[in-house]
Scaffold this motif. Structure first.
Motif, PDB file in Angstrom:
ATOM      1  N   UNK A  62       1.444   6.775  -6.739  1.00 34.83           N
ATOM      2  CA  UNK A  62       2.245   5.592  -6.469  1.00 34.83           C
ATOM      3  C   UNK A  62       2.778   5.526  -5.052  1.00 34.83           C
ATOM      4  N   UNK A  63       2.407   6.431  -4.223  1.00 34.33           N
ATOM      5  CA  UNK A  63       2.944   6.460  -2.865  1.00 34.33           C
ATOM      6  C   UNK A  63       2.062   7.336  -1.998  1.00 34.33           C
ATOM      7  N   UNK A  64       2.101   7.074  -0.718  1.00 34.77           N
ATOM      8  CA  UNK A  64       1.461   8.021   0.200  1.00 34.77           C
ATOM      9  C   UNK A  64       2.029   7.860   1.590  1.00 34.77           C
ATOM     10  N   UNK A  65       1.722   8.846   2.418  1.00 33.14           N
ATOM     11  CA  UNK A  65       2.158   8.803   3.799  1.00 33.14           C
ATOM     12  C   UNK A  65       1.211   9.611   4.652  1.00 33.14           C
ATOM     13  N   UNK A  66       1.218   9.317   5.935  1.00 30.44           N
ATOM     14  CA  UNK A  66       0.407  10.075   6.874  1.00 30.44           C
ATOM     15  C   UNK A  66       1.144  10.159   8.195  1.00 30.44           C
ATOM     16  N   UNK A  71       3.185   7.479  12.475  1.00 27.08           N
ATOM     17  CA  UNK A  71       3.276   7.849  11.062  1.00 27.08           C
ATOM     18  C   UNK A  71       3.570   6.608  10.246  1.00 27.08           C
ATOM     19  N   UNK A  72       3.195   6.655   8.982  1.00 28.59           N
ATOM     20  CA  UNK A  72       3.655   5.595   8.090  1.00 28.59           C
ATOM     21  C   UNK A  72       3.581   6.070   6.656  1.00 28.59           C
ATOM     22  N   UNK A  73       4.236   5.299   5.805  1.00 29.93           N
ATOM     23  CA  UNK A  73       4.213   5.594   4.390  1.00 29.93           C
ATOM     24  C   UNK A  73       4.425   4.326   3.598  1.00 29.93           C
ATOM     25  N   UNK A  74       4.006   4.364   2.342  1.00 28.25           N
ATOM     26  CA  UNK A  74       4.221   3.229   1.455  1.00 28.25           C
ATOM     27  C   UNK A  74       4.447   3.749   0.051  1.00 28.25           C
TER      28      UNK A  74
END
Lengths: 295, 295, 295, 295
Positions: D287-291, C288-291
């Protein structure tokens, strides 16, 4: 503010040195006396290490006497009375002066059980703990044998002494006895730091009542102006940090459900390293949030 | 299980039809009597809409009488006594039979203030609410004028009637009166659904005591075998969902701090749409987590 | 390193002052000449504002002459030849000296179309842009009327002049002409900053070839030792930041799928504010990751 | 659509049975002949397992002959010519009929090196692979000894046969040879599934050109109407999934930077389990995301 500078302690008479440091180790001026021989010290850490060396090299009888010089934890009958001012302040810092009856009873059981088994009081560096973590520490240590507990008690006494030294003496090479707990709110709905969010930190307690220990409002950078806890150890224990995000988004005119899906968001976490830097941020929209252990 | 099939209601005598539906609208059999003329109905929804049409087209006096036929909320003196069985069960579902003294006093003030202003009881479809949201609804409605409150009361009576119809009658075209609250735990440390996590849902209350309303353990898919709330409206209100992730990771041998940074994670959120599908998942590692309103 | 100190410029002869600042505004020493009257300046910003005031108050003819003194963008025939050293360096910074034939043709069309419509060259502060954003800026400005374009050209000339002043003169109150692009990798699998992750920043281009503009490895704090871009404007444009997380987790012995679910993670984002501080962190596990846009 | 029903195969003549299944194992009708003795089969899986048992119990010479009956991978000179229709379709599925010269050369080297070492062709179940993963598989297997490679080749032949059986025969107990790749976009800015987002799936290739293998637009539930890959194995390999979120938010009137911070978001991941269910969702704001790897 520390009362003494290292320079003063390096240059004063031995008697003044010993008097100044008399209560670093509870009722045991002989430690400062011996450490005085190693003057001058390059820094506060070096001063403390000299005292620790004296303790480590002391004969078993003296070490035991040092242990026995300490008061029982939460001993109501002695409070404000026979305790050194330092012990009193430390025990109050963790709330030991505001125990409920149930808590007092629990601490009393701890003290008595421990003293009965080992013949000396249960010692722990209370500034590094919450009430709950003290009881947890006790439960772990009680099954130990006496040799192990003498060693652990001395180690705890040295932690107490390090904090007292840090409070008393200013100078180069300060002791690394402070931790920090901080937060940061990022509004990922607008892509900006969230300013004006009310934040509240509660120390949780299984046994007694939880208590609010810090309140703040986030600044334009989404941070609190000062750390939630700083300039001292962050006590081992469980905490809840709440963020009033519902009113924040409502004030910005963001469409919300009624009642808002998220209003006051709680983050519940534990502190395990009192000298560490723990950062607990919140990334939030009206419909989602996340947190992580940052540094 | 519904007691009646639509087929039965379509084919029975008018007297039996009216008897079967007598309590769909509190003490008002005239509604079923008139609706019977429209038989047969293609579905349960059509049956209900026929009854609603009767109510909507009734003369003002009859509508007011319908309103006045309803009991006061949480009226202790009438419980188990003059209430219809339906009213009794509904009020109990929201916990109105287990009010604390403070809560009882609050509800009593509500009833009296409302009745004094409007001359009829405060009516709300309690199955769609928690105690807190009822008091909030009341506070909003009290400032209204009588015309608005007659309309709102009739609308609430129809919501009550729809739920009673759904409970009583089975058949085609069921009424859309059920919501769902579900969760899902994804372990992003191992990249798998988190199985075996204890989950607990608490209905929060500002006024009285919060109460645990569902407990479950996640299955191999990271979900609960049945929704946390399902087969009925999800009451408007505030909730806390907790997940025992600390013991989950400890059992898997994942290195943790001591005490674990995250142990029991609380998600606190509100429900605003009782007939909606609300999914509140948890994405979690020992050091981070996130949630969002899913569907 | 700036060549001149503000103190020197405040105290030298007017002729030396003019000579030193001659190329702040392209081939237009009259601006420095007039600004010299306002000496001494309290800071670099005040010096620049004095020059800007001269430009703003100049007669329309002089302003137009200032505009016409600027070279065409990417005019191959003049490069290294008639351009001022400043213009040359600026155009090279954005890669205008390394245009593909397709890009050169595109820029040539831009210049010619613009010059044909307005009678003066298309001017933009190239240090604040990438090739793509210049073409986008052009496409927006071409439909404007001449009055608007004179104003925009003067504004761009002032931005160019501010950057040249910042490069040339050191002193109090520096100009706020620098932005920053930074990153941070948090390993939420282990709860620590991720050290040793290879990071690469690529400037994306629709028209020509994308180019790698920064490479770094994260330090023990999960950050790069220096910002990915700093000490200058962050050019408006599209970027891709990649993180080699697969090899990082593999090196730590974390169980991964084969091939690893995540190996090299790309974050693709745009910069819109060259003088802003843009922080683009990565929170990552093997699964998983996010930013988010941080600051 | 499968051509045969299990019922037909259970009841037809042995000759018809063998004819129908002749090409399940390349040029080796003896396998179906022997398996016919075990009729009737309760399901497709039982039919396949009967054939597998024949292969497993065959004498070494027959097993080797079975291996040698297979064509070389990507052998241009035989395509459309001597290949069975099944081999041809399978090799085309992975793009082996559209190799670049560099790729063709790479595959040719693989085939020749393998055949030279082992005396039989390199066999792999191409429907479970991408071009890149085939070359990776080859590089792992070439160092093996002949015994290991005979076993691996037989295992791959059985995987090929399972997929051919699944394509050919319908009935109870279907073979578990299909995987699924799906996605889901949740707009955490508005708290709703993101409808109308253009999604594109690209198979990445180190060696040759990447190719777009699926395009879709998310529906009202934030999902694609059909899985990105489904009803077949998900080939082992690297993929990039892109989401056009910039235009989605712009169309909803959400304030964005210019250019938008996030426009087309790429998620780059690998597939390692062709028969698994892989869900790759996107949680996104402007402004953000995740997976994360979901299931």
């Amino acid at each position: 503010m520390p009362d003494k500078t290292l320079a003063e302690l390096n240059s004063c008479s031995k008697a003044d040195f010993v008097a100044a440091l008399a209560n670093i180790f509870e009722y045991s001026p002989w430690i400062a006396e011996q450490a005085a021989e190693a003057r001058p010290f390059a820094g506060v850490t070096q001063l403390f290490e000299a005292m620790r060396l004296v303790v480590e090299q002391a004969a078993p009888g003296r070490r035991l006497a040092l242990i026995k010089a300490h008061p029982d934890l939460a001993d109501k009958t002695r409070q404000g009375d026979e305790l050194t001012a330092e012990s009193n302040a430390e025990q109050n810092s963790v709330g030991l002066d505001r125990l409920s009856e149930a808590e007092y009873a629990a601490f009393d059981r701890v003290n008595n059980a421990y003293r009965e088994k080992f013949g000396f009081p249960y010692i722990v560096c209370v500034r590094r703990h919450t009430k709950d973590s003290i009881l947890r520490d006790f439960a772990r240590r009680l099954p130990n044998d006496a040799t192990a507990e003498v060693a652990t008690s001395i180690a705890e006494i040295c932690k107490i002494a390090a904090l007292r030294t840090d409070l008393l003496v200013s100078g180069e090479h300060p002791l690394k006895v402070h931790g920090r707990l901080s937060t940061h709110v990022l509004d990922t709905h607008s892509g900006r730091p969230a300013a004006g969010i009310a934040v509240e930190l509660t120390e949780l307690s299984d046994l007694g009542t939880s208590r609010v220990i810090a309140q703040a409002v986030t600044n334009h950078d989404g941070r609190t102006d000062v750390p939630l806890i700083g300039g001292r150890p962050v006590p081992i224990g469980r905490y809840e940090l709440t963020f009033s995000t519902g009113s924040y988004f409502a004030a910005r005119g963001v469409p919300l459900s009624d009642p808002p899906f998220l209003d006051v968001i709680p983050l519940r976490f534990s502190v395990s390293d009192p000298e560490g830097h723990l950062h607990v941020p919140l990334l939030v929209t009206p419909w989602s949030y996340g947190t992580y252990r940052g540094s």
